[in-house]
Scaffold this motif. Sequence first.
Motif, PDB file in Angstrom:
ATOM      1  N   CYS A 141     151.942 -19.690 109.102  1.00 62.85           N
ATOM      2  CA  CYS A 141     152.297 -18.388 108.526  1.00 62.85           C
ATOM      3  C   CYS A 141     153.780 -18.313 108.155  1.00 62.85           C
ATOM      4  CB  CYS A 141     151.966 -17.254 109.486  1.00 62.85           C
ATOM      5  SG  CYS A 141     152.424 -15.649 108.801  1.00 62.85           S
ATOM      6  N   PRO A 142     154.084 -18.138 106.873  1.00 68.50           N
ATOM      7  CA  PRO A 142     155.480 -18.107 106.432  1.00 68.50           C
ATOM      8  C   PRO A 142     156.216 -16.855 106.886  1.00 68.50           C
ATOM      9  CG  PRO A 142     154.033 -17.563 104.618  1.00 68.50           C
ATOM     10  CD  PRO A 142     153.143 -17.969 105.763  1.00 68.50           C
ATOM     11  N   CYS A 188     152.049  -9.024 106.364  1.00 67.72           N
ATOM     12  CA  CYS A 188     151.192 -10.088 105.823  1.00 67.72           C
ATOM     13  C   CYS A 188     151.025  -9.858 104.333  1.00 67.72           C
ATOM     14  CB  CYS A 188     149.830 -10.066 106.515  1.00 67.72           C
ATOM     15  SG  CYS A 188     148.567 -11.006 105.636  1.00 67.72           S
ATOM     16  N   PHE A 189     151.289 -10.869 103.537  1.00 67.96           N
ATOM     17  CA  PHE A 189     151.113 -10.673 102.096  1.00 67.96           C
ATOM     18  C   PHE A 189     149.924 -11.466 101.564  1.00 67.96           C
ATOM     19  CE2 PHE A 189     153.922 -14.229 102.454  1.00 67.96           C
ATOM     20  CZ  PHE A 189     153.688 -15.036 101.345  1.00 67.96           C
ATOM     21  N   GLU A 190     149.027 -11.821 102.442  1.00 68.99           N
ATOM     22  CA  GLU A 190     147.728 -12.387 102.069  1.00 68.99           C
ATOM     23  C   GLU A 190     147.846 -13.711 101.339  1.00 68.99           C
ATOM     24  OE1 GLU A 190     145.630  -9.158 100.123  1.00 68.99           O
ATOM     25  OE2 GLU A 190     146.520  -7.767 101.545  1.00 68.99           O
ATOM     26  N   CYS A 191     148.788 -14.544 101.786  1.00 68.37           N
ATOM     27  CA  CYS A 191     148.980 -15.819 101.105  1.00 68.37           C
ATOM     28  C   CYS A 191     147.853 -16.798 101.404  1.00 68.37           C
ATOM     29  CB  CYS A 191     150.314 -16.440 101.509  1.00 68.37           C
ATOM     30  SG  CYS A 191     150.335 -17.024 103.220  1.00 68.37           S
ATOM     31  N   GLY A 192     147.139 -16.586 102.497  1.00 66.68           N
ATOM     32  CA  GLY A 192     145.991 -17.440 102.783  1.00 66.68           C
ATOM     33  C   GLY A 192     146.307 -18.713 103.546  1.00 66.68           C
ATOM     34  N   SER A 193     147.561 -18.943 103.905  1.00 67.58           N
ATOM     35  CA  SER A 193     147.901 -20.172 104.610  1.00 67.58           C
ATOM     36  C   SER A 193     147.142 -20.284 105.926  1.00 67.58           C
ATOM     37  CB  SER A 193     149.403 -20.226 104.890  1.00 67.58           C
ATOM     38  OG  SER A 193     150.114 -20.127 103.696  1.00 67.58           O
ATOM     39  N   CYS A 194     146.995 -19.156 106.612  1.00 70.45           N
ATOM     40  CA  CYS A 194     146.321 -19.185 107.918  1.00 70.45           C
ATOM     41  C   CYS A 194     144.861 -19.574 107.771  1.00 70.45           C
ATOM     42  CB  CYS A 194     146.474 -17.836 108.620  1.00 70.45           C
ATOM     43  SG  CYS A 194     146.055 -16.419 107.595  1.00 70.45           S
ATOM     44  N   PHE A 237     142.468  -9.469 107.252  1.00 66.33           N
ATOM     45  CA  PHE A 237     143.760  -8.784 107.144  1.00 66.33           C
ATOM     46  C   PHE A 237     143.793  -7.863 105.925  1.00 66.33           C
ATOM     47  CE2 PHE A 237     145.583 -12.796 109.320  1.00 66.33           C
ATOM     48  CZ  PHE A 237     144.928 -12.426 110.480  1.00 66.33           C
TER      49      PHE A 237
HETATM   50  S1  SF4 Z   1     147.805 -14.484 104.938  1.00 61.90           S
HETATM   51 FE1  SF4 Z   1     147.991 -15.440 106.949  1.00 61.90          FE
HETATM   52  S2  SF4 Z   1     149.621 -16.923 106.674  1.00 61.90           S
HETATM   53 FE2  SF4 Z   1     149.775 -15.535 104.927  1.00 61.90          FE
HETATM   54  S3  SF4 Z   1     151.223 -13.950 105.562  1.00 61.90           S
HETATM   55 FE3  SF4 Z   1     149.198 -13.205 106.126  1.00 61.90          FE
HETATM   56  S4  SF4 Z   1     148.928 -13.844 108.236  1.00 61.90           S
HETATM   57 FE4  SF4 Z   1     150.602 -15.057 107.413  1.00 61.90          FE
END
Ligand code: SF4
Lengths: 452, 339
Positions: free
Chosen positions: A382-383, A412-418, A432
């Motif tokens: 998570c960035p 959380c900006f929903e980048c999807g890395s997690c 989220f």
């Molecule tokens: S989508 Fe996941 S990795 Fe991305 S900001 Fe939200 S919690 Fe962090």
Amino acid sequence: MAFFNFHKNTFKHGIHPPESKEETNKLPIKQFPFPPVIILPMGQHIGAPSQIVVREGQEVHRGQLLAKAGGYVSVPLHAPVSGTIRKIANVPTISGKMSQGIFLEAFPSSTQEVLEGEPIDPDTATPEEILQGIQNAGIVGLGGAAFPTHVKLKVPDGKKCETLIINGIECEPYLTTDHRVMLEQETDIFTGIKYLLKATGARKAIIGIESNKQDAANHLNKYIPEGLPVSVQVLPVKYPQGAEKMLVTATLGKEIPSGKLPIEVGVVVVNVATTAEIGRLLPHGQGIQERVITITGPGVRKKGNYTIPIGTPLRFVLEQVGVDEEISEVYMGGPMMGVAVSNLDISIVKGTSGILVFTKKDIKRSPKTYPCIKCGACVDACPILLNPSKLGILAKFEAYDEMASNYNLMDCFECGSCSYVCPSHIPLVQYFRLSKRIVRKREAEKKEKVNA
Amino acid sequence: MLKKTLDISSSPHIVKGRSTEYIMKNVVWALLPVVFFSIYSFGLNALLVIFTATFASVLTEHFLCKLSKKETTVNDYSAIITGLLLGLSLPPSFPLWMTFVGGVIGIALGKYIFGGLGYNVFNPALVARAVLQAAFPVAITTWHPAFLADRFTTVSESVFTFPFMEPHYDAISGATPLSAFKFDGVSTSTMELAFGQVSGSAGETCAIIIALGGIYLIARNMMSWRIPVAVLLSAFLLSGALYIFNNELYPSPVFMLLSGGLMLGAVFMATDMVSSPITPLGLWVYGAIIGILTIVIRVWGGLSEGVMYSILLANAISPHIDSVIKNRVYGTKRKIKAA
Ligand code: SF4
Ligand code: SF4
């Protein structure tokens, strides 16, 4: 693994998905054929929908105003082709909601020359005039956000913009539009930067580019005009570096405070394709009619980077490039943050940066989920340095308020890395997104109660 | 003509493609050399004990899933890990019926009542071992010498003890390096410890093979390197300080690291993802608690070994570590806040 996190030229955490760009990043931008009918939804951008100013049966010229901005946070729409307004009716959009739309039937054999408007001279125009010009041109963030650019560029009273960052990161796998734009439209980009520096009052501009596009960085470096305070900064490849917060941290080492915009640290970030569009349109006072889109993915035959008129129906696009019989999923945008299309009857909009087509066998997502084993992979990805594991567990218990107040859900900006790294295949981002929506709704309700 | 219906899914549309099952499988692979060395040094005894523990764990997992009408979770490999770890942490000539009971307890009490994989508070194998330690204090501290000549041909009498009976031990029984030091003041050479020439639990004797398994998992990013490093480093520093203070009374830090179950515990038990914290700083704190407690128990406690209890205790407080020690969220000030 965060063994060596001392690198200055980057942000914390993030992921390295396969880039998958090699199939299109060498292909020059090509003009896409005009479809017989263009369908333009009014709500293409964030903010108020545009208001239609034409009527059914009217003949319009390419570049002519079709709809005016519906307010300050809104932009006008221009005719992408010369033709006849056939119908004004509700049309489907990618979100699933219907929106008012214009059906524009193209003239079969016109020259498709673009109407010229009032030119804006970057040397003599005031910042306000430039911002007005940008709104009049109908420009929104072309990186995918589709937020009206003139609003974003407006420096709030009491704040000062020191640095303009041009976002040429394009960290989404598969997409190569910004890459090609940087290689082919350097003049437009530098003209655009000139306008942007003037509009924001920034003293310098930095073009941020990931090292997998070193050729674009070299190309731009070679053509920087005399006297323009621009530098190119090459950054190591990492997703989601294209996110404003991550890019500001990577280039300047500053963190944007939670819940604030880049201007808080004296920065404005603009996408590189948006910049090129500004540089191309403002000198002619024209409106945006088309954009560059990467069409790729394992299910596409003629992959490439195409200039496609706004409003081109997706079905027409796919028929032209040829797709596999067995297509099962189509995404608008990149594979990390793009939206799956449920209906091929929607159109290309200003925010469409890519179209990806996957067949059944390309979808590696496993339907089997396991419980969270607290492996920490999501925490290391998570960035924003959130704890997606804990957030995911809380979401299951519908503890939305606790998620927001104790675990910074709203950051959380929903980048999807997690979700990307989770070995248990827990749909974290999906949780989220939903949780954020609920928290926002509850907050709005609370406000209403206070006001009532 | 294009298809009318498309599948829709939530982003991201691509995944790393590593599954929980795959990680667990790799942990099993990393444990196999330890298992082989155990059988090599303790012979049939170890083979039987490890097999029985694993068999009991897997059987219990399967049975409990069936009982609650769920799809069996045996194939996620986590029950195998529990079984192997339990077998490896028992004395090689431990009675099989007790081993079997341990396997059942580990899965049923250590994991299942918490809700299965992902929800257990403690490392299931250690729960089992703690129960066995309380129930059979003699059997679990009766050690068997390594590298007996007849280890591949004969099985100790104690192994086949009749269920619910106390075992009978052969005349020869070994002392572990730790108990030898603690109770008789005899020390063991570093070389013997590193290469597993000593007596002890079935799988704890060869520090080098255990460490290699850990390095494999760390290199494949399937284990937190912070935990073993924190455990070993804190144990080393504390025992080193004691050793400098009085090297007659306290053993050398190298001896402390290589002897007993510390290596096995630090690499394979403390690192159980489910029962350990999740943030980097939390992992350091957790590991340090285990390392320090182990030395404290070994030096001042009534037992010669303290790894198991240290890990169980750290497991118990790990949820609290998580709620107190959080990452500093991007764009905010550090927030350490009691839950
Ligand atoms: S989508 Fe996941 S990795 Fe991305 S900001 Fe939200 S919690 Fe962090
Ligand atoms: S990556 Fe998935 S399994 Fe691992 S801690 Fe995060 S949510 Fe849990």
